[in-house]
Motif scaffolding. Sequence first.
Motif, PDB file in Angstrom:
ATOM      1  N   ARG A 294       4.037  84.224  26.497  1.00 57.10           N
ATOM      2  CA  ARG A 294       4.064  83.007  25.668  1.00 57.10           C
ATOM      3  C   ARG A 294       3.923  83.455  24.226  1.00 57.10           C
ATOM      4  O   ARG A 294       2.932  84.075  23.856  1.00 57.10           O
ATOM      5  CB  ARG A 294       2.927  82.057  26.033  1.00 57.10           C
ATOM      6  N   CYS A 295       4.916  83.164  23.422  1.00 58.44           N
ATOM      7  CA  CYS A 295       4.969  83.610  22.036  1.00 58.44           C
ATOM      8  C   CYS A 295       4.277  82.585  21.134  1.00 58.44           C
ATOM      9  O   CYS A 295       4.764  81.465  20.969  1.00 58.44           O
ATOM     10  CB  CYS A 295       6.419  83.826  21.614  1.00 58.44           C
ATOM     11  N   THR A 296       3.163  82.964  20.542  1.00 59.70           N
ATOM     12  CA  THR A 296       2.378  82.022  19.749  1.00 59.70           C
ATOM     13  C   THR A 296       3.126  81.436  18.557  1.00 59.70           C
ATOM     14  O   THR A 296       3.000  80.231  18.300  1.00 59.70           O
ATOM     15  CB  THR A 296       1.048  82.650  19.312  1.00 59.70           C
ATOM     16  N   PRO A 297       3.925  82.200  17.800  1.00 60.19           N
ATOM     17  CA  PRO A 297       4.637  81.571  16.685  1.00 60.19           C
ATOM     18  C   PRO A 297       5.705  80.574  17.129  1.00 60.19           C
ATOM     19  O   PRO A 297       6.063  79.677  16.370  1.00 60.19           O
ATOM     20  CB  PRO A 297       5.307  82.740  15.953  1.00 60.19           C
ATOM     21  N   CYS A 298       6.185  80.721  18.346  1.00 61.19           N
ATOM     22  CA  CYS A 298       7.274  79.857  18.824  1.00 61.19           C
ATOM     23  C   CYS A 298       6.801  78.512  19.362  1.00 61.19           C
ATOM     24  O   CYS A 298       7.626  77.644  19.639  1.00 61.19           O
ATOM     25  CB  CYS A 298       8.072  80.588  19.909  1.00 61.19           C
ATOM     26  N   VAL A 299       5.492  78.326  19.524  1.00 70.69           N
ATOM     27  CA  VAL A 299       4.967  77.088  20.099  1.00 70.69           C
ATOM     28  C   VAL A 299       3.882  76.528  19.169  1.00 70.69           C
ATOM     29  O   VAL A 299       2.693  76.571  19.477  1.00 70.69           O
ATOM     30  CB  VAL A 299       4.417  77.336  21.527  1.00 70.69           C
ATOM     31  N   PRO A 300       4.285  75.977  18.028  1.00 69.17           N
ATOM     32  CA  PRO A 300       3.304  75.557  17.018  1.00 69.17           C
ATOM     33  C   PRO A 300       2.353  74.455  17.453  1.00 69.17           C
ATOM     34  O   PRO A 300       1.230  74.401  16.980  1.00 69.17           O
ATOM     35  CB  PRO A 300       4.158  75.109  15.837  1.00 69.17           C
ATOM     36  N   GLY A 301       2.744  73.589  18.333  1.00 69.71           N
ATOM     37  CA  GLY A 301       1.840  72.518  18.755  1.00 69.71           C
ATOM     38  C   GLY A 301       0.811  72.952  19.773  1.00 69.71           C
ATOM     39  O   GLY A 301      -0.116  72.205  20.080  1.00 69.71           O
ATOM     40  N   VAL A 302       0.943  74.175  20.274  1.00 67.81           N
ATOM     41  CA  VAL A 302       0.056  74.639  21.333  1.00 67.81           C
ATOM     42  C   VAL A 302      -0.806  75.823  20.888  1.00 67.81           C
ATOM     43  O   VAL A 302      -1.992  75.867  21.185  1.00 67.81           O
ATOM     44  CB  VAL A 302       0.881  75.038  22.584  1.00 67.81           C
ATOM     45  N   PHE A 303      -0.207  76.778  20.164  1.00 71.74           N
ATOM     46  CA  PHE A 303      -0.913  78.006  19.806  1.00 71.74           C
ATOM     47  C   PHE A 303      -1.037  78.176  18.303  1.00 71.74           C
ATOM     48  O   PHE A 303      -0.146  77.812  17.546  1.00 71.74           O
ATOM     49  CB  PHE A 303      -0.177  79.237  20.358  1.00 71.74           C
ATOM     50  N   SER A 304      -2.153  78.776  17.888  1.00 77.37           N
ATOM     51  CA  SER A 304      -2.313  79.209  16.512  1.00 77.37           C
ATOM     52  C   SER A 304      -1.517  80.493  16.324  1.00 77.37           C
ATOM     53  O   SER A 304      -1.325  81.264  17.259  1.00 77.37           O
ATOM     54  CB  SER A 304      -3.782  79.496  16.209  1.00 77.37           C
ATOM     55  N   SER A 305      -1.060  80.728  15.110  1.00 80.53           N
ATOM     56  CA  SER A 305      -0.348  81.960  14.791  1.00 80.53           C
ATOM     57  C   SER A 305      -0.643  82.342  13.353  1.00 80.53           C
ATOM     58  O   SER A 305      -0.274  81.627  12.419  1.00 80.53           O
ATOM     59  CB  SER A 305       1.158  81.788  14.978  1.00 80.53           C
ATOM     60  N   HIS A 306      -1.314  83.463  13.173  1.00 86.71           N
ATOM     61  CA  HIS A 306      -1.660  83.921  11.839  1.00 86.71           C
ATOM     62  C   HIS A 306      -0.414  84.102  10.976  1.00 86.71           C
ATOM     63  O   HIS A 306      -0.382  83.671   9.832  1.00 86.71           O
ATOM     64  CB  HIS A 306      -2.441  85.240  11.930  1.00 86.71           C
ATOM     65  N   ARG A 307       0.614  84.725  11.528  1.00 82.50           N
ATOM     66  CA  ARG A 307       1.842  84.948  10.753  1.00 82.50           C
ATOM     67  C   ARG A 307       2.567  83.643  10.440  1.00 82.50           C
ATOM     68  O   ARG A 307       2.967  83.404   9.315  1.00 82.50           O
ATOM     69  CB  ARG A 307       2.780  85.894  11.495  1.00 82.50           C
ATOM     70  N   ARG A 308       2.756  82.837  11.447  1.00 83.47           N
ATOM     71  CA  ARG A 308       3.499  81.589  11.234  1.00 83.47           C
ATOM     72  C   ARG A 308       2.793  80.688  10.232  1.00 83.47           C
ATOM     73  O   ARG A 308       3.420  80.088   9.365  1.00 83.47           O
ATOM     74  CB  ARG A 308       3.659  80.857  12.571  1.00 83.47           C
ATOM     75  N   ASP A 309       1.472  80.596  10.344  1.00 80.43           N
ATOM     76  CA  ASP A 309       0.697  79.669   9.529  1.00 80.43           C
ATOM     77  C   ASP A 309       0.084  80.322   8.293  1.00 80.43           C
ATOM     78  O   ASP A 309      -0.770  79.725   7.650  1.00 80.43           O
ATOM     79  CB  ASP A 309      -0.391  79.023  10.389  1.00 80.43           C
ATOM     80  N   ARG A 310       0.516  81.531   8.001  1.00 83.25           N
ATOM     81  CA  ARG A 310       0.080  82.266   6.801  1.00 83.25           C
ATOM     82  C   ARG A 310      -1.443  82.338   6.671  1.00 83.25           C
ATOM     83  O   ARG A 310      -2.019  82.092   5.601  1.00 83.25           O
ATOM     84  CB  ARG A 310       0.708  81.676   5.558  1.00 83.25           C
ATOM     85  N   GLY A 311      -2.105  82.632   7.782  1.00 87.04           N
ATOM     86  CA  GLY A 311      -3.547  82.849   7.768  1.00 87.04           C
ATOM     87  C   GLY A 311      -4.409  81.611   7.886  1.00 87.04           C
ATOM     88  O   GLY A 311      -5.625  81.719   8.022  1.00 87.04           O
ATOM     89  N   LYS A 312      -3.816  80.427   7.845  1.00 83.88           N
ATOM     90  CA  LYS A 312      -4.588  79.179   7.959  1.00 83.88           C
ATOM     91  C   LYS A 312      -4.444  78.662   9.379  1.00 83.88           C
ATOM     92  O   LYS A 312      -3.639  77.775   9.655  1.00 83.88           O
ATOM     93  CB  LYS A 312      -4.095  78.164   6.936  1.00 83.88           C
TER      94      LYS A 312
END
Length: 129
Positions: free
Chosen positions: A99-117
């Motif tokens: 399960r790729c965290t950046p690919c599922v924004p409503g389910v997983f946090s992602s440091h890269r996708r969300d720029r650390g926030k």
Amino acid sequence: HAGWRGSAAGIAARAGEALGRRFGSAPTDLRVVVGPGILGRCYQVGAEAVEAFRHAGFPRDVATPDAAEGRWLLDLPAANRVGLANAGVPATNVICLDRCTPCVPGVFSSHRRDRGKTGRHWAFVALPR
């Protein structure tokens, strides 16, 4: 959590060794689940990361060249599978959720996708009763 530095340093194998020292667990007794995380199709890294894996003896296919010049796509679940296999954990005892965290924004946090926030993930280790 095992990012590229921890994975290249063999953190999965070290965790197994610690369980062996503390509880007498054999690698063949371990059951491992690699949870959600950034997958190879999204995990772009530089040459420094690739060199660390090569220096540690990982096979070349844990990283593939990306279309961006000088960048690579690193497959951390594959790298951790290799590390666990090298530590004696049978492949049949390792499950990767893929399960790729950046690919599922409503389910997983992602440091890269969300720029650390981001929020946080958690994990646990348990002994059978």
